[in-house]
Design a protein around this motif. Structure first.
Motif, PDB file in Angstrom:
ATOM      1  N   PRO A  62      -6.645   7.886  50.588  1.00  0.00           N
ATOM      2  CA  PRO A  62      -7.847   8.692  50.856  1.00  0.00           C
ATOM      3  C   PRO A  62      -7.550  10.120  51.270  1.00  0.00           C
ATOM      4  CG  PRO A  62      -7.445   7.148  52.644  1.00  0.00           C
ATOM      5  CD  PRO A  62      -6.485   6.794  51.555  1.00  0.00           C
ATOM      6  N   LEU A  63      -6.326  10.385  51.737  1.00  0.00           N
ATOM      7  CA  LEU A  63      -5.958  11.737  52.165  1.00  0.00           C
ATOM      8  C   LEU A  63      -5.236  12.512  51.064  1.00  0.00           C
ATOM      9  CD1 LEU A  63      -4.677  10.957  55.785  1.00  0.00           C
ATOM     10  CD2 LEU A  63      -6.971  11.675  55.058  1.00  0.00           C
ATOM     11  N   GLY A  64      -4.948  11.872  49.948  1.00  0.00           N
ATOM     12  CA  GLY A  64      -4.239  12.527  48.864  1.00  0.00           C
ATOM     13  C   GLY A  64      -5.161  13.351  47.984  1.00  0.00           C
ATOM     14  N   VAL A  65      -4.541  14.174  47.143  1.00  0.00           N
ATOM     15  CA  VAL A  65      -5.287  14.995  46.193  1.00  0.00           C
ATOM     16  C   VAL A  65      -4.790  14.651  44.797  1.00  0.00           C
ATOM     17  CG1 VAL A  65      -5.871  17.328  45.450  1.00  0.00           C
ATOM     18  CG2 VAL A  65      -5.523  16.858  47.878  1.00  0.00           C
ATOM     19  N   SER A  66      -5.677  14.137  43.984  1.00  0.00           N
ATOM     20  CA  SER A  66      -5.332  13.791  42.606  1.00  0.00           C
ATOM     21  C   SER A  66      -6.604  13.845  41.778  1.00  0.00           C
ATOM     22  CB  SER A  66      -4.691  12.398  42.530  1.00  0.00           C
ATOM     23  OG  SER A  66      -5.647  11.401  42.827  1.00  0.00           O
ATOM     24  N   TRP A  67      -6.444  13.749  40.466  1.00  0.00           N
ATOM     25  CA  TRP A  67      -7.620  13.791  39.589  1.00  0.00           C
ATOM     26  C   TRP A  67      -8.490  12.551  39.789  1.00  0.00           C
ATOM     27  CZ3 TRP A  67      -4.302  15.357  34.755  1.00  0.00           C
ATOM     28  CH2 TRP A  67      -3.907  16.688  34.900  1.00  0.00           C
ATOM     29  N   GLY A  68      -7.858  11.406  40.026  1.00  0.00           N
ATOM     30  CA  GLY A  68      -8.640  10.207  40.292  1.00  0.00           C
ATOM     31  C   GLY A  68      -9.425  10.306  41.582  1.00  0.00           C
ATOM     32  N   ARG A  69      -8.818  10.882  42.628  1.00  0.00           N
ATOM     33  CA  ARG A  69      -9.521  11.071  43.902  1.00  0.00           C
ATOM     34  C   ARG A  69     -10.651  12.068  43.754  1.00  0.00           C
ATOM     35  NH1 ARG A  69     -10.669   8.266  48.108  1.00  0.00           N
ATOM     36  NH2 ARG A  69      -8.717   7.223  47.554  1.00  0.00           N
TER      37      ARG A  69
END
Length: 299
Positions: free
Chosen positions: A221-228
């Motif tokens: 939940p704290l990551g940055v990605s295209w899916g997020r």
């Protein structure tokens, strides 16, 4: 191998595909220099439309979409390439060992391949991700790799079975070459195109699987990605409130990366299977149609 590379570089599709993929790789590598803002910082109003200050607008919490897109490329490409490499290594190793050694070992490996192959991938991915909780990059790569290697293993095994009885392999056995050299020097180079196809296809699958898992809420939940980004946009009802840029930006990036990888994969497939090449046949067909059209014109 040299002839294979020469045939690849003659194809326009592979040039376009490599340019697209290389562009994304450069964006990911130089993300700190390209991104105008911190991807996790609130730098604007909620769902601010694209403007000179925020080229791709902002999210519901005021984060810059362009910065999230650039930093998200790192996560998505890392999962894609790492997962694709691990999938290809496992599949190639299982296919080579089983196809070359044969006997009971081949039967055991073939049974394991079939067992994993018949299990639906997406439900298994979701179940494993739910069991692990908020899966990070390493967990997602592991899940994708452990559930996706059988396709490459089946193809590699079939090709290895066909090559193990060829004259050059039999000659190497007769002169007493060790098994590792026969596999690594005589058989493996002849599988280069198949392994390349498996690798590119596995990268595409790993990227899509990572995006799918994070879109369903199983990622960090704290990551940055295209899916997020897609997950957050869906929770914010971006389309409903008219913030199309919030959800279209990661979708466009995923589609463009998939296009680049697909062009590379198509080219590898055409080089490995010359009968799939449609360019010369299409050109001849167009010339034939044009000639018949000219013949039908009145003098």
């Amino acid at each position: 191998m040299t002839g294979l590379m020469q045939r690849l570089w003659r194809q326009k599709k592979v040039t376009i595909g490599l340019a697209i993929v290389l562009a994304f790789v450069l964006i990911a590598v130089f993300a700190p220099l390209i991104a105008p803002y911190d991807p996790s910082a609130r730098v604007g109003r909620p769902h601010e439309a694209p403007s000179a200050e925020h080229l791709l607008g902002t999210t519901r919490v005021g984060r810059d979409v362009l910065s999230q897109l650039v930093w998200g490329a790192r996560t998505s490409l890392l999962v894609g390439f790492a997962g694709g490499i691990v999938i290809t290594v496992i599949g190639t190793a299982v296919g080579l060992i089983g196809g070359y050694r044969g006997g009971r070992l081949d039967e055991v490996l073939d049974l394991a391949t079939n067992v994993v192959l018949v299990i639906p991938n997406l439900p298994l991915l979701i179940m494993l991700a739910a069991f692990l909780g908020n899966a990070g990059i390493g967990a997602i790569v592991t899940i994708v790799a452990l559930t996706s290697w059988p396709w490459g293993a089946r193809v590699t095994r079939a090709q290895t079975l066909a090559l193990r009885h060829r004259e050059f392999v039999l000659a190497a056995r007769l002169v007493g070459e060790p098994t590792w050299r026969i596999v690594g020097v005589e058989i493996l180079p002849n599988l280069a195109s198949i392994i390349g196809i498996n690798l590119v296809g596995s990268i595409i699958y790993a990227v899509v699987a990572q995006v799918t898992l994070e879109y369903l809420g199983f990622g960090d939940p704290l990551g940055v990605s295209w899916g997020r980004m897609l997950y957050n946009a869906q929770n914010a009802s971006a389309i409903t409130v008219g913030a199309w840029w919030d959800i279209m930006t990661p979708c466009a990036a995923i589609a463009l990366l998939g296009l680049g990888l697909a062009l590379i994969n198509f080219t590898l497939d055409e080089v490995a299977n010359p009968q799939l090449r449609s360019g010369p046949a299409l050109t001849r067909w167009l010339r034939l149609v044009d000639r018949r059209r000219r013949e039908r014109k009145p003098a």
